[in-house]
Design a protein around this motif. Structure first.
Motif, PDB file in Angstrom:
ATOM      1  N   MET A   1       0.839  -1.192   0.000  1.00  0.00           N
ATOM      2  CA  MET A   1       0.000   0.000   0.000  1.00  0.00           C
ATOM      3  C   MET A   1       0.875   1.243   0.000  1.00  0.00           C
ATOM      4  O   MET A   1       2.064   1.196   0.336  1.00  0.00           O
ATOM      5  N   LYS A   2       0.281   2.395  -0.351  1.00  0.00           N
ATOM      6  CA  LYS A   2       0.967   3.668  -0.260  1.00  0.00           C
ATOM      7  C   LYS A   2       0.758   4.260   1.131  1.00  0.00           C
ATOM      8  O   LYS A   2      -0.333   4.167   1.690  1.00  0.00           O
ATOM      9  N   ALA A   3       1.802   4.874   1.661  1.00  0.00           N
ATOM     10  CA  ALA A   3       1.704   5.522   2.967  1.00  0.00           C
ATOM     11  C   ALA A   3       2.623   6.723   3.011  1.00  0.00           C
ATOM     12  O   ALA A   3       3.702   6.721   2.400  1.00  0.00           O
ATOM     13  N   VAL A   4       2.207   7.752   3.729  1.00  0.00           N
ATOM     14  CA  VAL A   4       3.060   8.911   4.010  1.00  0.00           C
ATOM     15  C   VAL A   4       3.907   8.562   5.229  1.00  0.00           C
ATOM     16  O   VAL A   4       3.383   8.083   6.238  1.00  0.00           O
ATOM     17  N   GLN A   5       5.213   8.806   5.143  1.00  0.00           N
ATOM     18  CA  GLN A   5       6.085   8.480   6.260  1.00  0.00           C
ATOM     19  C   GLN A   5       7.135   9.561   6.478  1.00  0.00           C
ATOM     20  O   GLN A   5       7.409  10.380   5.595  1.00  0.00           O
ATOM     21  N   PHE A   6       7.696   9.558   7.701  1.00  0.00           N
ATOM     22  CA  PHE A   6       8.858  10.398   7.994  1.00  0.00           C
ATOM     23  C   PHE A   6       9.801   9.627   8.904  1.00  0.00           C
ATOM     24  O   PHE A   6       9.380   8.818   9.733  1.00  0.00           O
ATOM     25  N   ASP A   7      11.102   9.851   8.691  1.00  0.00           N
ATOM     26  CA  ASP A   7      12.154   9.138   9.429  1.00  0.00           C
ATOM     27  C   ASP A   7      12.773   9.980  10.533  1.00  0.00           C
ATOM     28  O   ASP A   7      13.542   9.482  11.341  1.00  0.00           O
ATOM     29  N   GLU A  20       5.875   2.812  -0.737  1.00  0.00           N
ATOM     30  CA  GLU A  20       5.116   1.565  -0.844  1.00  0.00           C
ATOM     31  C   GLU A  20       5.586   0.661   0.285  1.00  0.00           C
ATOM     32  O   GLU A  20       6.766   0.311   0.370  1.00  0.00           O
ATOM     33  N   ILE A  21       4.660   0.294   1.188  1.00  0.00           N
ATOM     34  CA  ILE A  21       5.004  -0.551   2.326  1.00  0.00           C
ATOM     35  C   ILE A  21       3.978  -1.676   2.425  1.00  0.00           C
ATOM     36  O   ILE A  21       2.899  -1.603   1.840  1.00  0.00           O
ATOM     37  N   PRO A  22       4.289  -2.744   3.163  1.00  0.00           N
ATOM     38  CA  PRO A  22       3.311  -3.828   3.322  1.00  0.00           C
ATOM     39  C   PRO A  22       2.057  -3.335   4.040  1.00  0.00           C
ATOM     40  O   PRO A  22       2.131  -2.510   4.949  1.00  0.00           O
ATOM     41  N   THR A  23       0.916  -3.829   3.606  1.00  0.00           N
ATOM     42  CA  THR A  23      -0.333  -3.506   4.285  1.00  0.00           C
ATOM     43  C   THR A  23      -0.306  -4.113   5.679  1.00  0.00           C
ATOM     44  O   THR A  23      -0.017  -5.309   5.828  1.00  0.00           O
ATOM     45  N   PRO A  24      -0.583  -3.336   6.730  1.00  0.00           N
ATOM     46  CA  PRO A  24      -0.515  -3.886   8.096  1.00  0.00           C
ATOM     47  C   PRO A  24      -1.656  -4.858   8.378  1.00  0.00           C
ATOM     48  O   PRO A  24      -2.696  -4.834   7.710  1.00  0.00           O
ATOM     49  N   SER A  25      -1.441  -5.704   9.361  1.00  0.00           N
ATOM     50  CA  SER A  25      -2.460  -6.683   9.762  1.00  0.00           C
ATOM     51  C   SER A  25      -2.980  -6.327  11.148  1.00  0.00           C
ATOM     52  O   SER A  25      -2.192  -6.011  12.049  1.00  0.00           O
ATOM     53  N   PRO A  26      -4.300  -6.375  11.345  1.00  0.00           N
ATOM     54  CA  PRO A  26      -4.847  -6.066  12.666  1.00  0.00           C
ATOM     55  C   PRO A  26      -4.640  -7.204  13.650  1.00  0.00           C
ATOM     56  O   PRO A  26      -4.759  -8.385  13.298  1.00  0.00           O
ATOM     57  N   GLY A  27      -4.317  -6.857  14.891  1.00  0.00           N
ATOM     58  CA  GLY A  27      -4.231  -7.850  15.947  1.00  0.00           C
ATOM     59  C   GLY A  27      -5.593  -8.043  16.601  1.00  0.00           C
ATOM     60  O   GLY A  27      -6.590  -7.443  16.186  1.00  0.00           O
ATOM     61  N   ARG A  28      -5.641  -8.869  17.620  1.00  0.00           N
ATOM     62  CA  ARG A  28      -6.904  -9.104  18.306  1.00  0.00           C
ATOM     63  C   ARG A  28      -7.401  -7.789  18.922  1.00  0.00           C
ATOM     64  O   ARG A  28      -6.653  -7.047  19.564  1.00  0.00           O
ATOM     65  N   GLY A  29      -8.686  -7.509  18.707  1.00  0.00           N
ATOM     66  CA  GLY A  29      -9.266  -6.268  19.205  1.00  0.00           C
ATOM     67  C   GLY A  29      -9.037  -5.099  18.286  1.00  0.00           C
ATOM     68  O   GLY A  29      -9.440  -3.973  18.611  1.00  0.00           O
ATOM     69  N   ALA A  93      -5.451   6.032  14.914  1.00  0.00           N
ATOM     70  CA  ALA A  93      -5.001   4.763  14.349  1.00  0.00           C
ATOM     71  C   ALA A  93      -3.584   4.437  14.826  1.00  0.00           C
ATOM     72  O   ALA A  93      -2.720   5.307  14.881  1.00  0.00           O
ATOM     73  N   ARG A  94      -3.354   3.176  15.146  1.00  0.00           N
ATOM     74  CA  ARG A  94      -2.021   2.761  15.598  1.00  0.00           C
ATOM     75  C   ARG A  94      -0.975   2.990  14.516  1.00  0.00           C
ATOM     76  O   ARG A  94       0.184   3.316  14.811  1.00  0.00           O
ATOM     77  N   THR A  95      -1.369   2.830  13.256  1.00  0.00           N
ATOM     78  CA  THR A  95      -0.414   2.947  12.155  1.00  0.00           C
ATOM     79  C   THR A  95      -0.499   4.282  11.415  1.00  0.00           C
ATOM     80  O   THR A  95       0.203   4.501  10.438  1.00  0.00           O
ATOM     81  N   GLY A  96      -1.360   5.204  11.848  1.00  0.00           N
ATOM     82  CA  GLY A  96      -1.484   6.502  11.188  1.00  0.00           C
ATOM     83  C   GLY A  96      -2.482   6.469  10.049  1.00  0.00           C
ATOM     84  O   GLY A  96      -2.608   5.471   9.338  1.00  0.00           O
ATOM     85  N   CYS A  97      -3.187   7.583   9.856  1.00  0.00           N
ATOM     86  CA  CYS A  97      -4.287   7.636   8.887  1.00  0.00           C
ATOM     87  C   CYS A  97      -3.883   8.115   7.496  1.00  0.00           C
ATOM     88  O   CYS A  97      -4.673   7.998   6.563  1.00  0.00           O
ATOM     89  N   TRP A  98      -2.668   8.655   7.339  1.00  0.00           N
ATOM     90  CA  TRP A  98      -2.267   9.135   6.013  1.00  0.00           C
ATOM     91  C   TRP A  98      -1.692   7.977   5.209  1.00  0.00           C
ATOM     92  O   TRP A  98      -0.509   7.930   4.885  1.00  0.00           O
ATOM     93  N   ALA A  99      -2.533   7.030   4.900  1.00  0.00           N
ATOM     94  CA  ALA A  99      -2.138   5.823   4.186  1.00  0.00           C
ATOM     95  C   ALA A  99      -3.387   5.198   3.574  1.00  0.00           C
ATOM     96  O   ALA A  99      -4.513   5.567   3.922  1.00  0.00           O
ATOM     97  N   GLU A 100      -3.179   4.261   2.669  1.00  0.00           N
ATOM     98  CA  GLU A 100      -4.331   3.600   2.045  1.00  0.00           C
ATOM     99  C   GLU A 100      -5.062   2.705   3.035  1.00  0.00           C
ATOM    100  O   GLU A 100      -6.279   2.530   2.938  1.00  0.00           O
ATOM    101  N   TYR A 101      -4.330   2.148   3.994  1.00  0.00           N
ATOM    102  CA  TYR A 101      -4.938   1.323   5.038  1.00  0.00           C
ATOM    103  C   TYR A 101      -4.375   1.730   6.393  1.00  0.00           C
ATOM    104  O   TYR A 101      -3.213   2.132   6.501  1.00  0.00           O
ATOM    105  N   ALA A 102      -5.194   1.607   7.437  1.00  0.00           N
ATOM    106  CA  ALA A 102      -4.753   1.920   8.795  1.00  0.00           C
ATOM    107  C   ALA A 102      -5.299   0.866   9.753  1.00  0.00           C
ATOM    108  O   ALA A 102      -6.407   0.353   9.564  1.00  0.00           O
ATOM    109  N   VAL A 103      -4.511   0.547  10.770  1.00  0.00           N
ATOM    110  CA  VAL A 103      -4.947  -0.379  11.817  1.00  0.00           C
ATOM    111  C   VAL A 103      -5.280   0.433  13.064  1.00  0.00           C
ATOM    112  O   VAL A 103      -4.515   1.307  13.479  1.00  0.00           O
TER     113      VAL A 103
END
Length: 328
Positions: A1-7, A20-29, A93-103
């Protein structure tokens, strides 16, 4: 997926990049949300610059504290399964909302109906809840009272004006640009003062026939100092931002003689002190206010993820004209 990031921390336009980074996977809950839109809030810019209360747990990090999207997967747990397939407002969101997917935690996604457009649902939490909590729950501004606020042309400022018309309190609004005065009066502002026209306390006294019992400041510096000096006896000022980056000056003698108070407000900390039922009721009220148009974010510009540098540059401008939105 596409994501905005900063280092690293720094000027948002300088440190943000699209990857372009791997789409994250949701954990339990947790749930996986396909994002549709996310606002660029001042807190996002401060977070990227390293000047916010919280910092990333690790790098690279993806910004974006809130947004709207559709739950596509759940990592386990009843609430997550109930949210699957729902259109939701995303809060922190744990992974941030400026991305195609967020957990995000399933507890931090709020179902929203289709009659609230993405442009409004994306900012369902930060600005509306801040305006409501400060005026009604913290300051408890009564009908007929005067409330003074700085940065009145901001999204929060315009929502405070709208809430004043609904609740019956009057607003005196500080702006930097003269052209904002007519716009705010059309929204229902009772009085608008321009900083360059003279000391804030003198202008406030003239506009209200005295001082004010309640005040909001998100600017600090000379502006915030003038706001605090405008308080009448027993008045209360709430500080919820520091756009100028400069501290306010408080005269202890004035505080002692008038009994006025100054306190801080941070939405994240305030929310932690509220019960679940209180927050559910408050969010339900916000959805109703958005649905009716009582609260409405003015959209100054819409940008795609690949235009993020333009988006944050626009959002950082004093005269941006409303909220900047990242459309995914």
């Amino acid at each position: 997926m596409k994501a905005v990031q900063f280092d690293r921390h720094g000027s948002p336009a300088a440190v943000l990049t699209i990857r372009e980074i791997p789409t994250p996977s949701p954990g339990r809950g947790e749930v996986l949300v396909r994002m549709a839109a996310s606002p660029v809030n001042p807190s996002d810019l401060l977070y990227i610059a390293g000047n916010y209360t919280t910092k990333p747990e690790s790098y690279p990090a993806t910004p974006g504290f809130e947004g709207v999207g559709k739950v596509e997967a759940a990592g386990g747990g009843l609430l997550g399964m109930l949210r699957k397939g729902k259109r939701v407002a995303v809060l922190g969101a744990r992974t941030g909302c400026w991305a195609e997917y967020a957990v995000c935690s399933a507890r931090q996604v709020i179902p929203v109906s289709d009659d609230i457009p993405d442009e409004q649902a994306a900012g369902l939490f930060v600005n509306p809840v801040t305006a409501l909590a400060m005026t009604r729950d913290v300051l408890k501004v009564p009908a007929g009272a005067w409330l003074l606020q700085s940065a009145a042309g901001s999204s929060v400022g315009m929502m405070v004006i709208a809430l004043g018309k609904q609740a019956g309190f009057k607003t005196v609004n500080v702006v930097r640009r003269r052209e904002q005065a007519d716009e705010l009066k059309q929204l229902g502002a009772d009085a608008v003062i321009v900083e360059s026209d003279g000391p804030i306390p003198e202008q406030v006294a003239k506009a209200t026939g005295g001082g004010v019992g309640f005040a909001l400041d998100c600017v600090g510096g000379a502006t915030g100092s003038g706001v605090v000096k405008s308080l009448s006896a027993g008045g209360n000022a709430l500080l919820y931002g520091l756009l100028s980056g400069e501290p306010i000056a408080v005269d202890p003698r004035a505080m002692i003689s008038t009994g006025a108070t100054v306190q801080g407000f941070w939405l994240g900390e305030w929310v932690k002190r509220q019960g679940v039922m209180k927050m559910l009721g408050l969010l339900g009220e916000v959805k109703g206010l958005l649905r009716s148009g009582t609260l409405k974010a003015t959209i100054a510009g819409t940008y795609g993820l690949d235009q993020i540098k333009d988006a944050v540059t626009h959002a950082a401008k004093d005269a941006r004209g409303g909220k900047v939105l990242v459309k995914v």
